[in-house]
Design a protein around this motif. Sequence first.
Motif, PDB file in Angstrom:
ATOM      1  N   GLU A   1       0.841  -1.198   0.000  1.00 52.50           N
ATOM      2  CA  GLU A   1       0.000   0.000   0.000  1.00 52.50           C
ATOM      3  C   GLU A   1       0.877   1.250   0.000  1.00 52.50           C
ATOM      4  O   GLU A   1       2.038   1.223   0.395  1.00 52.50           O
ATOM      5  N   GLY A   2       0.324   2.337  -0.488  1.00 54.17           N
ATOM      6  CA  GLY A   2       1.071   3.590  -0.546  1.00 54.17           C
ATOM      7  C   GLY A   2       2.034   3.666  -1.711  1.00 54.17           C
ATOM      8  O   GLY A   2       2.935   4.511  -1.728  1.00 54.17           O
ATOM      9  N   VAL A   3       1.861   2.799  -2.703  1.00 58.32           N
ATOM     10  CA  VAL A   3       2.743   2.788  -3.867  1.00 58.32           C
ATOM     11  C   VAL A   3       2.207   3.739  -4.927  1.00 58.32           C
ATOM     12  O   VAL A   3       1.003   3.736  -5.223  1.00 58.32           O
ATOM     13  N   THR A   4       3.098   4.530  -5.509  1.00 60.59           N
ATOM     14  CA  THR A   4       2.708   5.410  -6.606  1.00 60.59           C
ATOM     15  C   THR A   4       3.641   5.209  -7.791  1.00 60.59           C
ATOM     16  O   THR A   4       4.800   4.825  -7.629  1.00 60.59           O
ATOM     17  N   PHE A   5       3.110   5.463  -8.971  1.00 59.33           N
ATOM     18  CA  PHE A   5       3.946   5.500 -10.167  1.00 59.33           C
ATOM     19  C   PHE A   5       4.744   6.799 -10.165  1.00 59.33           C
ATOM     20  O   PHE A   5       4.458   7.732  -9.400  1.00 59.33           O
ATOM     21  N   HIS A   6       5.737   6.867 -11.031  1.00 57.22           N
ATOM     22  CA  HIS A   6       6.624   8.035 -11.052  1.00 57.22           C
ATOM     23  C   HIS A   6       5.913   9.327 -11.438  1.00 57.22           C
ATOM     24  O   HIS A   6       6.412  10.415 -11.135  1.00 57.22           O
ATOM     25  N   ASP A   7       4.753   9.211 -12.083  1.00 54.33           N
ATOM     26  CA  ASP A   7       4.004  10.414 -12.445  1.00 54.33           C
ATOM     27  C   ASP A   7       3.014  10.829 -11.362  1.00 54.33           C
ATOM     28  O   ASP A   7       2.231  11.756 -11.547  1.00 54.33           O
ATOM     29  N   GLY A   8       3.056  10.115 -10.215  1.00 52.14           N
ATOM     30  CA  GLY A   8       2.208  10.477  -9.091  1.00 52.14           C
ATOM     31  C   GLY A   8       0.903   9.729  -9.011  1.00 52.14           C
ATOM     32  O   GLY A   8       0.195   9.824  -7.994  1.00 52.14           O
ATOM     33  N   THR A   9       0.539   8.966 -10.041  1.00 56.45           N
ATOM     34  CA  THR A   9      -0.697   8.201  -9.997  1.00 56.45           C
ATOM     35  C   THR A   9      -0.529   7.001  -9.075  1.00 56.45           C
ATOM     36  O   THR A   9       0.558   6.447  -8.950  1.00 56.45           O
ATOM     37  N   ALA A  10      -1.611   6.617  -8.404  1.00 54.17           N
ATOM     38  CA  ALA A  10      -1.554   5.545  -7.416  1.00 54.17           C
ATOM     39  C   ALA A  10      -1.529   4.177  -8.089  1.00 54.17           C
ATOM     40  O   ALA A  10      -2.140   3.963  -9.139  1.00 54.17           O
ATOM     41  N   PHE A  11      -0.800   3.250  -7.471  1.00 56.45           N
ATOM     42  CA  PHE A  11      -0.798   1.858  -7.902  1.00 56.45           C
ATOM     43  C   PHE A  11      -1.762   1.078  -7.026  1.00 56.45           C
ATOM     44  O   PHE A  11      -1.702   1.149  -5.793  1.00 56.45           O
TER      45      PHE A  11
END
Length: 499
Positions: free
Chosen positions: A100-110
């Motif tokens: 949890e709390g993972v984001t892609f490099h462009d800021g969108t949530a995974f």
Amino acid sequence: MMVFFNRRTVLAASLMIGAATAFGPAPAQAARTDLVLGVRLEPPHLDPTAGAAAAIDEVTYANIFEGLTRIDRNGAVQPWLARSWEISEDGLAYTFSLQEGVTFHDGTAFDAEDVKFSLDRARAEDSTNAQKPLFAGIESIEVVDPATVRITLAKPNGGFLFNLGWGDAAMVAPESAETNKTKPVGTGPFRFSNWAQGDNVEIVRNDAYWGDPVALEKATFKIIADPGAALASLLAGDVDAFPIFLAPENLPMLEVDPRFTVAVGTTEGETILAMNNKAGPLADVRVRRAISHAIDRQAIIDGAMFGIGTPIGTHFAPHHPAYVDLTDTYPLDLDKAKALLAEAGYPDGFTATIKLPPPVYARRGGELIASDLKKIGVELEIVPLEWAQWLSEVFKGKDFDFTIVSHTEPMDIGIYGRKDYYFQYDSPRFDETMAKLEIASDTNERYALMGEAQRIITEDAVNAYLFQLAKAGVWASGLKGLWVNAPIQANDLTGVSWQ
């Protein structure tokens, strides 16, 4: 083998100790946080889910992109974006709990929707994923909640978690998937910074990374295809490391230089003389067996790789416990080779082309093989190709007779079951063996089936099996954490630091 110490290293250390005693301790210096890594080949693009070239994963795997699982330096499967999982009793349903709390490099949530998108995209009818068969057994993907996803298989697959650790199974976002070839956006500890085409690819630390931070702030993958230039750049200090060094003939010199560490390990790279099983004379198994009897493997290892490499007799890594040593199946025997050619209707031999990609093992090896085959009347026209041409003409177009390539994907004997694969092999017996392997879960049973598969392709002389590609790495002595072995095609920088 790892080389850390030698006579000159000890002498240099003694002089340094003496100097420290005479003049007092040297002031502490901050460890470097940048790295210049030499690589042989420029990737055709930077999306590991849309291309077969190992050069893509050698930049992006575990650095920019991550999967639900990952393959570590020992070849073991580790949880990654999936922190844990449960497998149903029938072996069909895998329920993954995500980080949890993972984001892609462009800021969108995974989240679980991205898992479904990534795997549905990889297995879609119009998918360009080079390892699409890895996902063919998936029957459904269900988003249970944002942090949970359930994948149901059509039948049990003992290698499923390993398959999810390939770069081809990397997680991508719908917002950026279409532009990942030139501007890759992943969840990894590094993010893409710049690509100076023909020269280098640069990545920088992702300070918003969900996991443990990496030590390096910046890494540059410097593209150097020429062995002489590789050596010069290393000696000049322009490049800090070559995880795969291009000039094995220079390793003895570098081993005794205290500035460097030389580490020779293993790879998953089965180097083969691939043959088009549906082209002309090579469609006859007797001709392919004749070719195998005419090749001096050790001479190729000595001449093309300066003695660094392990002879193989099948498409399987010798370090794997299921490997079967079949190198004696086709001993060097020119008389036997000529007799097989005559039996197949080619008593005077034939002419053919051998299309060679850029790596040194292919270019040098091709010349040696042409010399070997000339002794049995097979005249080869050597056609050097760049990688883009090779992928287009040989890998995709199947327009070739012979080629030399190292298959660096792990546990990839399954490619012999793909009817549209470039060497165009078709064997119901092999397919039946692989079908049994796919559902087997007992280790001993799986190893026995792997052995049977190895024997089948060797008996059919699908290709001439040359040697297992060694991983000869050279790097600055103060650099720690680079992989010695290559259980998967990767330059994983997550544990790399300067001491």
